[in-house]
Design a protein around this motif. Structure first.
Motif, mmCIF file in Angstrom:
data_model
loop_
_atom_site.group_PDB
_atom_site.id
_atom_site.type_symbol
_atom_site.label_atom_id
_atom_site.label_comp_id
_atom_site.label_asym_id
_atom_site.label_seq_id
_atom_site.Cartn_x
_atom_site.Cartn_y
_atom_site.Cartn_z
ATOM 1 N N ARG A 62 0.816 -1.230 0.000
ATOM 2 C CA ARG A 62 0.000 0.000 0.000
ATOM 3 C C ARG A 62 0.840 1.266 0.000
ATOM 4 O O ARG A 62 0.352 2.353 0.319
ATOM 5 N N HIS A 63 2.101 1.140 -0.375
ATOM 6 C CA HIS A 63 2.959 2.307 -0.570
ATOM 7 C C HIS A 63 3.570 2.246 -1.961
ATOM 8 O O HIS A 63 3.666 1.170 -2.560
ATOM 9 N N ALA A 64 3.976 3.390 -2.460
ATOM 10 C CA ALA A 64 4.554 3.456 -3.799
ATOM 11 C C ALA A 64 5.778 4.361 -3.780
ATOM 12 O O ALA A 64 5.877 5.286 -2.967
ATOM 13 N N GLY A 99 12.239 14.395 -7.310
ATOM 14 C CA GLY A 99 13.113 13.309 -6.872
ATOM 15 C C GLY A 99 12.321 12.111 -6.391
ATOM 16 O O GLY A 99 11.081 12.115 -6.411
ATOM 17 N N CYS A 100 13.018 11.065 -5.944
ATOM 18 C CA CYS A 100 12.340 9.882 -5.424
ATOM 19 C C CYS A 100 11.539 10.236 -4.169
ATOM 20 O O CYS A 100 12.026 10.972 -3.306
ATOM 21 N N ARG A 101 10.356 9.699 -4.068
ATOM 22 C CA ARG A 101 9.486 9.931 -2.924
ATOM 23 C C ARG A 101 8.692 8.668 -2.637
ATOM 24 O O ARG A 101 8.170 8.045 -3.548
ATOM 25 N N VAL A 102 8.608 8.272 -1.361
ATOM 26 C CA VAL A 102 7.698 7.197 -0.975
ATOM 27 C C VAL A 102 6.356 7.832 -0.664
ATOM 28 O O VAL A 102 6.254 8.729 0.168
ATOM 29 N N LEU A 103 5.322 7.365 -1.340
ATOM 30 C CA LEU A 103 3.995 7.957 -1.242
ATOM 31 C C LEU A 103 2.990 6.965 -0.670
ATOM 32 O O LEU A 103 3.068 5.763 -0.948
ATOM 33 N N GLU A 104 2.078 7.471 0.132
ATOM 34 C CA GLU A 104 0.949 6.661 0.567
ATOM 35 C C GLU A 104 -0.028 6.534 -0.598
ATOM 36 O O GLU A 104 -0.307 7.514 -1.289
ATOM 37 N N VAL A 105 -0.524 5.339 -0.806
ATOM 38 C CA VAL A 105 -1.431 5.090 -1.921
ATOM 39 C C VAL A 105 -2.862 5.054 -1.393
ATOM 40 O O VAL A 105 -3.213 4.199 -0.575
ATOM 41 N N SER A 106 -3.680 5.987 -1.849
ATOM 42 C CA SER A 106 -5.074 6.024 -1.446
ATOM 43 C C SER A 106 -5.836 4.854 -2.071
ATOM 44 O O SER A 106 -5.404 4.251 -3.059
ATOM 45 N N SER A 107 -6.984 4.543 -1.502
ATOM 46 C CA SER A 107 -7.828 3.487 -2.080
ATOM 47 C C SER A 107 -8.222 3.835 -3.505
ATOM 48 O O SER A 107 -8.296 2.950 -4.373
ATOM 49 N N LEU A 108 -8.436 5.114 -3.761
ATOM 50 C CA LEU A 108 -8.820 5.540 -5.106
ATOM 51 C C LEU A 108 -7.683 5.325 -6.096
ATOM 52 O O LEU A 108 -7.893 4.805 -7.203
ATOM 53 N N LEU A 109 -6.459 5.705 -5.703
ATOM 54 C CA LEU A 109 -5.311 5.505 -6.587
ATOM 55 C C LEU A 109 -5.064 4.015 -6.813
ATOM 56 O O LEU A 109 -4.791 3.585 -7.942
ATOM 57 N N ALA A 110 -5.164 3.216 -5.755
ATOM 58 C CA ALA A 110 -4.959 1.771 -5.893
ATOM 59 C C ALA A 110 -5.962 1.168 -6.871
ATOM 60 O O ALA A 110 -5.608 0.358 -7.740
ATOM 61 N N HIS A 131 -9.680 8.323 -18.885
ATOM 62 C CA HIS A 131 -10.156 8.890 -17.619
ATOM 63 C C HIS A 131 -9.377 8.318 -16.436
ATOM 64 O O HIS A 131 -9.033 9.049 -15.495
ATOM 65 N N LEU A 132 -9.103 7.015 -16.487
ATOM 66 C CA LEU A 132 -8.319 6.398 -15.422
ATOM 67 C C LEU A 132 -6.906 6.970 -15.369
ATOM 68 O O LEU A 132 -6.365 7.236 -14.289
ATOM 69 N N ALA A 133 -6.288 7.162 -16.527
ATOM 70 C CA ALA A 133 -4.937 7.728 -16.570
ATOM 71 C C ALA A 133 -4.908 9.123 -15.956
ATOM 72 O O ALA A 133 -4.000 9.457 -15.176
ATOM 73 N N ALA A 134 -5.907 9.950 -16.290
ATOM 74 C CA ALA A 134 -5.971 11.302 -15.729
ATOM 75 C C ALA A 134 -6.161 11.248 -14.211
ATOM 76 O O ALA A 134 -5.554 12.040 -13.464
ATOM 77 N N LEU A 135 -6.981 10.308 -13.754
ATOM 78 C CA LEU A 135 -7.213 10.166 -12.315
ATOM 79 C C LEU A 135 -5.927 9.744 -11.602
ATOM 80 O O LEU A 135 -5.604 10.257 -10.525
ATOM 81 N N ILE A 136 -5.183 8.830 -12.206
ATOM 82 C CA ILE A 136 -3.918 8.384 -11.612
ATOM 83 C C ILE A 136 -2.954 9.556 -11.455
ATOM 84 O O ILE A 136 -2.330 9.736 -10.403
ATOM 85 N N LEU A 137 -2.827 10.377 -12.471
ATOM 86 C CA LEU A 137 -1.925 11.532 -12.389
ATOM 87 C C LEU A 137 -2.369 12.496 -11.294
ATOM 88 O O LEU A 137 -1.539 13.019 -10.537
ATOM 89 N N ASP A 138 -3.666 12.729 -11.178
ATOM 90 C CA ASP A 138 -4.180 13.616 -10.130
ATOM 91 C C ASP A 138 -3.888 13.056 -8.740
ATOM 92 O O ASP A 138 -3.467 13.789 -7.833
ATOM 93 N N GLU A 139 -4.095 11.756 -8.562
ATOM 94 C CA GLU A 139 -3.902 11.146 -7.256
ATOM 95 C C GLU A 139 -2.426 11.079 -6.860
ATOM 96 O O GLU A 139 -2.088 11.231 -5.689
ATOM 97 N N ILE A 140 -1.548 10.868 -7.831
ATOM 98 C CA ILE A 140 -0.111 10.892 -7.523
ATOM 99 C C ILE A 140 0.283 12.274 -7.019
ATOM 100 O O ILE A 140 1.026 12.420 -6.040
ATOM 101 N N ALA A 141 -0.215 13.304 -7.679
ATOM 102 C CA ALA A 141 0.128 14.678 -7.282
ATOM 103 C C ALA A 141 -0.368 15.003 -5.881
ATOM 104 O O ALA A 141 0.230 15.830 -5.177
ATOM 105 N N ARG A 142 -1.448 14.346 -5.449
ATOM 106 C CA ARG A 142 -2.038 14.623 -4.136
ATOM 107 C C ARG A 142 -1.507 13.709 -3.034
ATOM 108 O O ARG A 142 -1.726 13.973 -1.853
ATOM 109 N N ALA A 143 -0.790 12.653 -3.393
ATOM 110 C CA ALA A 143 -0.409 11.637 -2.410
ATOM 111 C C ALA A 143 0.594 12.186 -1.399
ATOM 112 O O ALA A 143 1.593 12.806 -1.782
#
Length: 252
Positions: A62-64, A99-110, A131-143
């Motif tokens: 559950r981390h990325a 740079g490299c970052r460890v991010l928490e993965v939300s249920s939505l991003l997962a 639509h899924l690709a756009a959502l993934i990019l948004d969720e990465i930016a917010r993680a």
């Protein structure tokens, strides 16, 4: 264990995001490699350890890890590992991490990563895949970023200290002892260490010990073996350190 050919198509596909699911046996390694695209390496099961020139990162489930384009890195598996790698085209990176970052993965991003991995590689950019690709990019930016990273200094004196502790986290040498070994004053060592890693020497060593304990626990080591290997007198001390670093006492 290195299977680059399987991921090559995901590097060149004319889509902003391409998601590749993979599974690995315990002990597997990708070897040192890089990608022309940025990569979000998402661990869905097991624990992975990623190394690059400037740091070490631990990924529980559950981390990325966000990996910039063309950064040489190695991934090692502790326990049976399942992951999804989302490869992001350079023109789509935008405001995503540098740079490299460890991010928490939300249920939505997962869920979005899993759903896009089931779509055709050449998904319809105007349809569900797009639509899924756009959502993934948004969720990465917010993680939110987590503390599961161990930055490494570039100063050769500090790097020698870190390399010694990476080999044996249980080394019982205080900062004065390390300063003497490095040929630098305690003040210089302290100032340079924080400037180059963002952490005090003590906090860095504590984080190293907790991250090493996590990988050992994932490999099935006994608690007493873990405590001894990372230099704590007992399990209570390790739990206290884990709470400081992880905000919890378990190492899963």
């Amino acid at each position: 264990m290195m299977m680059r050919s399987e991921s090559e198509a995901y590097q060149t596909v004319p889509r902003a995001v391409a998601v590749m699911p993979r599974s690995y046996e315990t002990g597997a390694s990708t070897g040192w490699h890089s990608h022309p695209r940025a990569q979000l390496l998402y661990a869905t099961a097991g624990l992975t350890l990623v190394r690059a020139e400037d740091g070490t990162w631990v990924l529980p489930a559950r981390h990325a890890l966000w990996i910039p384009p063309r950064l040489s890195h190695e991934v090692r598996m502790h326990g049976a590992v399942s992951m999804c790698s989302a490869y992001i085209a350079p023109e789509a990176v935008g405001v995503l991490p540098i740079g490299c970052r460890v991010l928490e993965v939300s249920s939505l991003l997962a869920s979005a990563l899993e759903a896009l991995s089931a779509e055709p590689m050449l998904y319809d950019e105007a349809g569900r895949g797009g639509h899924l690709a756009a959502l993934i990019l948004d969720e990465i930016a917010r993680a939110p970023e987590t503390a599961l990273t161990l930055p490494l200094p570039r100063d050769p004196r500090l790097r020698r200290i870190c390399d010694a502790l990476l080999k044996d986290p249980a080394l019982d040498i205080d900062l004065d002892g390390w300063a003497e070994r490095a040929g630098a004053s305690r003040r210089t060592l302290t100032r340079r260490f924080r400037a180059e890693t963002g952490l005090s020497f003590g906090d860095w060593r504590t984080r190293l010990r907790v991250l090493r304990a996590m990988t050992m626990a994932s490999d099935g080591a006994l608690p007493r073996q873990i405590v001894r290997a990372v230099g704590y007198p007992d399990q209570r001390a390790l739990r206290t350190a884990a709470r400081r670093v992880l905000g919890r006492t378990d190492l899963s």
